[in-house]
Scaffold this motif. Structure first.
Motif, PDB file in Angstrom:
ATOM      1  N   ARG A 110      71.152  11.204  16.670  1.00  0.00           N
ATOM      2  CA  ARG A 110      71.021  12.098  17.816  1.00  0.00           C
ATOM      3  C   ARG A 110      70.353  13.411  17.475  1.00  0.00           C
ATOM      4  O   ARG A 110      69.439  13.840  18.162  1.00  0.00           O
ATOM      5  N   HIS A 124      74.822   5.308  24.020  1.00  0.00           N
ATOM      6  CA  HIS A 124      75.495   4.912  22.771  1.00  0.00           C
ATOM      7  C   HIS A 124      74.595   5.045  21.545  1.00  0.00           C
ATOM      8  O   HIS A 124      74.660   4.207  20.637  1.00  0.00           O
ATOM      9  N   VAL A 125      73.765   6.064  21.513  1.00  0.00           N
ATOM     10  CA  VAL A 125      72.949   6.294  20.317  1.00  0.00           C
ATOM     11  C   VAL A 125      73.859   6.890  19.249  1.00  0.00           C
ATOM     12  O   VAL A 125      74.606   7.821  19.523  1.00  0.00           O
ATOM     13  N   PRO A 126      73.839   6.313  18.041  1.00  0.00           N
ATOM     14  CA  PRO A 126      74.734   6.811  16.987  1.00  0.00           C
ATOM     15  C   PRO A 126      74.497   8.294  16.701  1.00  0.00           C
ATOM     16  O   PRO A 126      73.359   8.777  16.770  1.00  0.00           O
ATOM     17  N   ARG A 127      75.598   8.963  16.383  1.00  0.00           N
ATOM     18  CA  ARG A 127      75.554  10.390  16.123  1.00  0.00           C
ATOM     19  C   ARG A 127      74.477  10.775  15.106  1.00  0.00           C
ATOM     20  O   ARG A 127      73.805  11.789  15.232  1.00  0.00           O
ATOM     21  N   ARG A 164      83.336  15.995  25.423  1.00  0.00           N
ATOM     22  CA  ARG A 164      82.805  16.450  26.715  1.00  0.00           C
ATOM     23  C   ARG A 164      83.956  16.884  27.622  1.00  0.00           C
ATOM     24  O   ARG A 164      83.863  17.893  28.313  1.00  0.00           O
ATOM     25  N   ASP A 181      82.753  11.189  21.872  1.00  0.00           N
ATOM     26  CA  ASP A 181      81.870  11.968  22.733  1.00  0.00           C
ATOM     27  C   ASP A 181      82.567  12.306  24.044  1.00  0.00           C
ATOM     28  O   ASP A 181      82.451  13.415  24.554  1.00  0.00           O
ATOM     29  N   GLU A 187      77.064  24.509  29.024  1.00  0.00           N
ATOM     30  CA  GLU A 187      76.865  23.788  27.770  1.00  0.00           C
ATOM     31  C   GLU A 187      75.578  24.289  27.112  1.00  0.00           C
ATOM     32  O   GLU A 187      74.705  24.858  27.761  1.00  0.00           O
ATOM     33  N   GLU A 222      74.269  10.113  24.410  1.00  0.00           N
ATOM     34  CA  GLU A 222      75.681   9.720  24.347  1.00  0.00           C
ATOM     35  C   GLU A 222      75.933   8.565  25.308  1.00  0.00           C
ATOM     36  O   GLU A 222      76.649   7.619  24.986  1.00  0.00           O
ATOM     37  N   ILE A 223      75.341   8.671  26.501  1.00  0.00           N
ATOM     38  CA  ILE A 223      75.535   7.614  27.488  1.00  0.00           C
ATOM     39  C   ILE A 223      74.941   6.298  26.993  1.00  0.00           C
ATOM     40  O   ILE A 223      75.505   5.223  27.198  1.00  0.00           O
ATOM     41  N   ARG A 268      65.440  16.501  28.330  1.00  0.00           N
ATOM     42  CA  ARG A 268      66.539  15.574  28.581  1.00  0.00           C
ATOM     43  C   ARG A 268      66.002  14.224  29.063  1.00  0.00           C
ATOM     44  O   ARG A 268      66.567  13.172  28.767  1.00  0.00           O
ATOM     45  N   ASP A 302      73.408  20.276  23.821  1.00  0.00           N
ATOM     46  CA  ASP A 302      74.397  19.380  24.429  1.00  0.00           C
ATOM     47  C   ASP A 302      73.882  18.772  25.730  1.00  0.00           C
ATOM     48  O   ASP A 302      74.203  17.635  26.064  1.00  0.00           O
ATOM     49  N   ASN A 303      73.093  19.546  26.469  1.00  0.00           N
ATOM     50  CA  ASN A 303      72.485  19.009  27.685  1.00  0.00           C
ATOM     51  C   ASN A 303      71.541  17.865  27.359  1.00  0.00           C
ATOM     52  O   ASN A 303      71.516  16.848  28.052  1.00  0.00           O
ATOM     53  N   LYS A 350      80.793   6.986  24.001  1.00  0.00           N
ATOM     54  CA  LYS A 350      81.802   6.651  23.002  1.00  0.00           C
ATOM     55  C   LYS A 350      83.028   7.541  23.133  1.00  0.00           C
ATOM     56  O   LYS A 350      82.960   8.609  23.720  1.00  0.00           O
ATOM     57  N   SER A 391      71.690  16.059  24.765  1.00  0.00           N
ATOM     58  CA  SER A 391      72.445  14.999  24.089  1.00  0.00           C
ATOM     59  C   SER A 391      73.051  14.000  25.073  1.00  0.00           C
ATOM     60  O   SER A 391      73.306  12.843  24.712  1.00  0.00           O
ATOM     61  N   LEU A 392      73.283  14.443  26.318  1.00  0.00           N
ATOM     62  CA  LEU A 392      73.985  13.605  27.293  1.00  0.00           C
ATOM     63  C   LEU A 392      73.405  12.195  27.456  1.00  0.00           C
ATOM     64  O   LEU A 392      74.150  11.210  27.344  1.00  0.00           O
ATOM     65  N   PRO A 393      72.073  12.045  27.673  1.00  0.00           N
ATOM     66  CA  PRO A 393      71.548  10.685  27.830  1.00  0.00           C
ATOM     67  C   PRO A 393      71.752   9.832  26.577  1.00  0.00           C
ATOM     68  O   PRO A 393      71.987   8.626  26.678  1.00  0.00           O
TER      69      PRO A 393
END
Lengths: 425, 241
Positions: B118, B112-115, A9, A5, B98, B109-110, B154, B102-103, A2, B105-107
């Motif tokens: 997460r 599109h899982v809502p914040r 990043r 995000d 990071e 975010e990719i 991850r 945050d590491n 998104k 979180s990357l998959p």
């Protein structure tokens, strides 16, 4: 990924290479600095001109001159031998004549709709000015113009009577006055010659003492009298010459500011040269704009250079982060999103550079403004005028430029083969 | 169910062509743990890349739950990987600067899982690898074993149905390695995640339900060492298991 995000990043990625990011943004910063300053100087210059012109002109006025036939003889494109005309004119050397306005012109202009009054421009020549028991001094004599802002040390020049005069404070001592207020109500004499050299003394009562103004151009006049008095003086000095009842030009005062442009076009249709206060302003604006344009050009050049800086930085960044790109692709990030990540990084660099440059320019401008004003003797005017929208648009513009510069590296990133990318360790 | 049908992969062109996989066929049932064993250069990593849709074969197909993934559009393959697959790479590919969170979180975010979801999912993933207390630490400050656990967190955070692990214990001492193994097989048993481990470690391979030995791009054998029900120890090359 998104938008938010990706932006986050991208910001974090840049923070990992602080020095490199900062250096790249500084290159853009130089451009931002130059552009912000030149915009500020442009605004400042224009508002100074505006103040200057409005202090010396009347927005309701149209400045009229008769149309001059042809140009200076002998000049390229001149019409050669000119036919003699009976119209009043001033002859200069080489057969050059300046056509003048006649009483009939003045009367005709007065009849134009929306014209409140027509003030002929009197070319006044005082021989000398003196007061009782004092020496004679040279002095310039002018007609009072309500549109010219005068500052007074004493008294007021409003509603100047026919026998009243405004004296510049420079003349207080020579004319034997101790200070401004003591001069009010006193009598002084202005001597004028007629064409035959016969001198005549005109007596005036001092109504006001004018101060020197930072903005006034012609307002630095030594002596100022009202229109009727001017007419009397002018007629005496020009009696019997072609200049009697003929004028270089006239100031047409319209009934309202809205009427100015219609009156102007009517005057032009009738064969006069007519300029409004705005026309005068735009002439000076042109100079300011040209100067600003040159500065902007330098800024643009600096930004052009910094584009290559961004491309270089981002390209190296892509090469360095091959494995990161590979991982993101393996995790299912789309090529488009990878490209976007790198473009947003470029946008961040643009934002940083813009903010640094613009910020620095504003701070420097704030510090330097008083000194510039002092050095150029500008009074209250600030030569550098900063506007939030200007700084903001510089920053946004640079972000766009940075994103455009980031297109090439971001394409490189999005086209990386994930297998190849994951192989690098 | 992962079905690999007659997959051939070649690198290079014409005279210099190198066959990495030569007509490979196999099948992996849902919920199994499978070891792909081979020396380096045997084609095992290529097989893993093709099974996960990262690489494209020259010919053949890979069916996951009956769907040939190479018939999908790139966008759909990406979505499929983001939602269904977890990767554990031999060389971690962590973002050292990071944070641990945050590491992980990357998959998400990719994918599109809502914040809002997460944080909880990251927390859960970190809990299951016992790294919750390190969530705010930078990844580069972790020890080798912690990094490997972070990589697992991850891989599992998006609740994948298949996890591909490339030498998951390769860089670890035996004690830490054992911990990681427990973790992976625990996921396999408890959540029914299909586990595909690429390794040259026979000990680790022996713990898997199925061992697939690969050499020079061809399958040598498929063993059902811990076969459930099936007692025949060997299957012919290319025969679906």
């Amino acid at each position: 990924m998104k938008f938010v995000d990706t932006v986050k990043r991208a910001g974090r990625n840049l923070r990992e290479a602080k020095i490199r990011t900062l250096l790249t943004s500084l290159a853009i910063g130089v451009g931002a600095f130059t552009i912000t300053l030149s915009l500020a100087a442009g605004s400042g210059g224009r508002s100074f001109v505006e103040e200057l012109v409005s202090a010396n002109t009347n927005p309701r006025a149209v400045y009229v001159q008769p149309k001059q036939d042809s140009s200076i003889p002998g000049a390229p494109g001149a019409g050669g031998v000119q036919e003699y005309s009976d119209a009043p004119s001033v002859s200069y050397g080489g057969g050059f004549q300046l056509t003048l306005m006649k009483e009939s012109d003045i009367a005709a202009i007065s009849n134009i709709e929306n014209v409140e009054r027509v003030d002929p421009i009197y070319n006044l020549n005082a021989k000398y000015v003196t007061a009782e028991g004092q020496k004679k001094y040279q002095a310039g004599l002018n007609t009072y113009d309500e549109s010219i802002t005068l500052e007074y040390a004493a008294g007021t020049g409003d509603d100047l009577a026919n026998n009243e005069i405004i004296v510049s404070e420079d003349y207080l001592k020579p004319l034997g006055f101790t200070d401004a207020s003591s001069a009010i109500g006193k009598s002084i004499a202005v001597a004028v010659d007629n064409p035959l050299g016969v001198e005549k003394l005109f007596n005036f009562t001092v109504a006001a003492v004018s101060k020197k103004s930072d903005l006034a151009v012609s307002g630095s006049s030594d002596l100022t009298i009202n229109g009727t008095a001017s007419k009397t003086v002018y007629e005496y000095s020009e009696q019997g010459t072609p200049l009697e009842k003929a004028y270089m030009g006239a100031t047409v005062i319209t009934s309202s500011e809205d009427a100015v442009s219609t009156v102007q076009s009517t005057l032009k249709d009738q064969g006069y040269m007519a300029d409004t206060a705005e026309d005068l302003m735009s002439t000076i604006f042109t100079f300011v704009n040209v100067l600003q344009g040159i500065l902007l050009g330098f800024g643009a050049l600096a930004i052009l250079t910094s584009i290559f800086g961004i491309i270089n930085t981002q390209y190296i960044s892509v090469l360095e982060r091959t494995s990161q790109i590979g991982l993101m692709k393996a995790l299912g990030m789309r090529n488009r999103d990878i490209g976007r990540l790198f473009r947003y990084e470029a946008a961040w660099i643009g934002f940083l550079g813009g903010a640094i440059g613009a910020g620095f320019a504003v701070v420097l401008g704030m510090v330097a403004n008083p000194y510039i004003t002092d050095a150029l003797d500008l009074g209250k005017t600030r030569l550098l005028e900063f506007h939030v929208w200007q700084a903001a648009s510089v920053i946004i513009g640079l972000m766009v430029v940075a994103v455009l510069a980031g297109i090439f590296p971001s394409r490189k990133a999005s086209k990386l083969d994930p297998i190849e990318a994951l192989r690098t360790e | 169910m992962i079905e690999v049908k007659n997959v051939t992969k070649a690198y290079g062109k014409k005279q210099h062509e190198f066959i990495a996989l030569d007509d490979v066929s196999l099948a992996i049932d849902k919920g199994r743990s499978v070891a792909v064993i081979g020396k380096s250069g045997s084609g095992k990593s290529t097989l893993m890349h093709i099974m996960s849709g990262l690489d494209h074969p020259k010919s053949g197909s890979v069916l996951i739950d009956g769907q040939n993934i190479f018939e999908l559009k790139q966008k759909q393959i990406d979505t499929f990987r983001a939602e269904k697959i977890g990767f554990i790479f031999q060389s971690f590919f962590l973002e050292g600067n990071e944070t641990v969170a945050d590491n992980v979180s990357l998959p998400l975010e990719i994918a599109h899982v809502p914040r809002s979801q997460r944080k909880e999912r990251i927390q859960k993933a970190l809990e299951s690898v016992e790294l919750s207390d390190k969530a705010k630490n930078k990844a580069r400050n972790l020890s080798g074993g912690q990094r490997q656990r972070l990589v697992i967190a991850r891989a599992i955070v998006n609740n994948p149905s298949i996890i591909f692990a490339d030498e998951p214990t390769g860089n670890l001492d035996s004690q830490t390695g054992a911990k990681i193994e427990d973790l992976l097989f625990g996921l396999n048993k408890e959540r029914g995640v299909t586990l595909v481990i690429v390794t040259h470690d026979d000990e680790l391979a022996a713990k898997c339900d199925v061992q697939i030995r690969i050499k020079d791009g061809t399958i040598q054998s498929i063993d059902y060492a811990k076969e459930l029900g099936d007692t025949s120890n060997k299957a012919k090359e290319g025969e679906p298991a």
